[in-house]
Scaffold this motif. Structure first.
Motif, short mmCIF file in Angstrom:
data_model
loop_
_atom_site.label_atom_id
_atom_site.label_comp_id
_atom_site.label_asym_id
_atom_site.label_seq_id
_atom_site.Cartn_x
_atom_site.Cartn_y
_atom_site.Cartn_z
N ASP A 189 -10.47 3.76 -11.76
CA ASP A 189 -9.12 3.91 -11.02
C ASP A 189 -8.90 5.07 -10.09
O ASP A 189 -8.20 5.12 -8.86
N ARG A 202 -10.89 4.64 -7.11
CA ARG A 202 -10.23 3.44 -6.17
C ARG A 202 -9.10 4.10 -5.64
O ARG A 202 -8.91 3.85 -4.39
N LEU A 203 -8.33 4.91 -6.16
CA LEU A 203 -7.23 5.48 -5.36
C LEU A 203 -7.93 6.49 -4.04
O LEU A 203 -7.29 6.35 -2.85
N VAL A 230 -10.43 6.12 -2.47
CA VAL A 230 -11.17 5.38 -1.36
C VAL A 230 -10.05 4.59 -0.94
O VAL A 230 -9.81 4.73 0.50
N THR A 231 -8.93 4.14 -1.51
CA THR A 231 -7.91 3.21 -0.99
C THR A 231 -7.03 3.98 0.16
O THR A 231 -6.72 3.89 1.08
N HIS A 232 -6.73 5.30 -0.31
CA HIS A 232 -5.91 6.34 0.59
C HIS A 232 -6.72 7.44 1.58
O HIS A 232 -6.19 8.18 2.13
N GLY A 233 -8.08 7.09 1.38
CA GLY A 233 -8.83 7.96 2.29
C GLY A 233 -8.86 9.37 2.20
O GLY A 233 -9.24 10.17 2.88
N PRO A 237 -0.06 8.07 -7.80
CA PRO A 237 -0.49 7.16 -6.96
C PRO A 237 0.42 6.46 -5.82
O PRO A 237 -0.38 6.32 -4.58
N GLU A 238 1.56 6.34 -5.85
CA GLU A 238 2.46 5.97 -4.92
C GLU A 238 2.61 6.89 -3.88
O GLU A 238 3.19 6.47 -2.73
N GLY A 250 -0.89 8.06 -0.26
CA GLY A 250 -1.03 7.50 1.13
C GLY A 250 -0.02 8.38 2.03
O GLY A 250 -0.47 9.06 2.92
#
Length: 276
Positions: free
Chosen positions: A17, A20-21, A23-26, A258-259, A262
């Motif tokens: 997880d 994943r965070l 990668v998702t947020h760069g 997490p939120e 980004g």
């Protein structure tokens, strides 16, 4: 500059997880809190270590460093502290992490009646820390890892950290600049950089409401001199890592990280663009 975040902001989160965070947020890397509460710590076996390293490689994310808790200026015998550092260095070697973090930790119990430490006490803490770091740096060199002394607790300013690192004089003993602590210590960004630049490994960024309220906030929502710091680093041509250390583990009431990842990355990217 490359961007990372610390797992201190997502306490106990499983490694898939976390990746994943990232990668998702760069984010280019992750600083791993190396504590038994977390999935990655010095107690891992060789197979588990290999699995962690493979997971990072597959995700295309770097292990920036291991945030350990050895206190190099703390009173007591050297060997337990050195053993703790050696265990962190071995884990960093196995994971391919270039850095481990240690704390100063001088006089962890505080001084009587809230008194300021005497010059003699400061000199003793500096000497203890320098002696241990000098010894540990030799082992760090053997495994290809740098030990970074964080600006924190008893040595929260760049000037205080440099009092230790200067006498050590070893490439494998450097500094981790925690922007909050140098600011709380009353040190200006330009002064911190000038003092720590010969030793600098990477920088932890964060944000808080005030001197009296250090509950973590989204980046840019507080009072810390983030823009000034990024602008100075850019002007000086520094191209290392900025790591967002969001202290959720110590502040349960803080918003979930997490939120915020980004928007936080977008802010840092904008500051980097504006300062270029």
């Amino acid at each position: 500059m490359k961007l990372a975040f610390s797992t201190l902001g997502v306490p106990g989160m499983p490694l898939p997880d976390v990746l994943r965070l990232a990668v998702t947020h760069g984010y280019h890397g992750v600083e791993l809190r190396a504590h038994p509460e977390e999935p990655v710590h010095p107690g891992l076996g060789l197979t588990e270590r290999a699995d962690v390293a493979a997971a990072f490689k597959d995700a295309g994310v770097d292990v920036l460093g291991l945030a350990g808790y050895a206190r190099v200026a703390a009173p007591g015998d050297d060997e337990p502290v050195l053993d703790e550092i050696r265990a962190l260095l071995a884990l960093a070697r196995d994971l391919g992490a270039p850095y481990i973090r240690v704390f100063p930790g001088g006089s962890p119990g505080g001084y009587p009646d809230g008194a300021e430490p005497s010059q003699e006490q400061l000199d003793e803490a500096d000497a203890i820390a320098a002696r241990r770091l000098g010894t540990a740096a030799e082992h760090a060199a053997d495994v290809g890892v740098r030990i970074l002394l964080e600006t924190h607790d008893s040595h929260r300013t760049g000037a205080a950290a440099a009092r230790v690192l200067g006498p050590v004089g070893h490439r494998n003993a450097g500094a981790l600049w925690d922007l909050m602590h140098t600011w709380l210590g009353g040190e200006q960004v330009a002064d911190t950089y000038a003092t720590l630049s010969p030793f600098l490994g990477y920088i932890q960024v964060k944000d808080i409401a005030s001197v009296d309220d250090t509950t973590p906030l989204p980046l840019g929502a507080g009072v810390l001199p983030l823009a000034e710091c990024v602008e100075l680093l850019t002007r000086k041509g520094w191209d290392g890592w900025l790591c967002w250390e969001y202290e959720k583990r110590w502040y349960e009431e803080a918003a979930p990280l997490p939120e915020l990842l980004g928007p936080g990355r977008e802010l840092l990217a904008r500051l980097l663009t504006e300062s270029a």
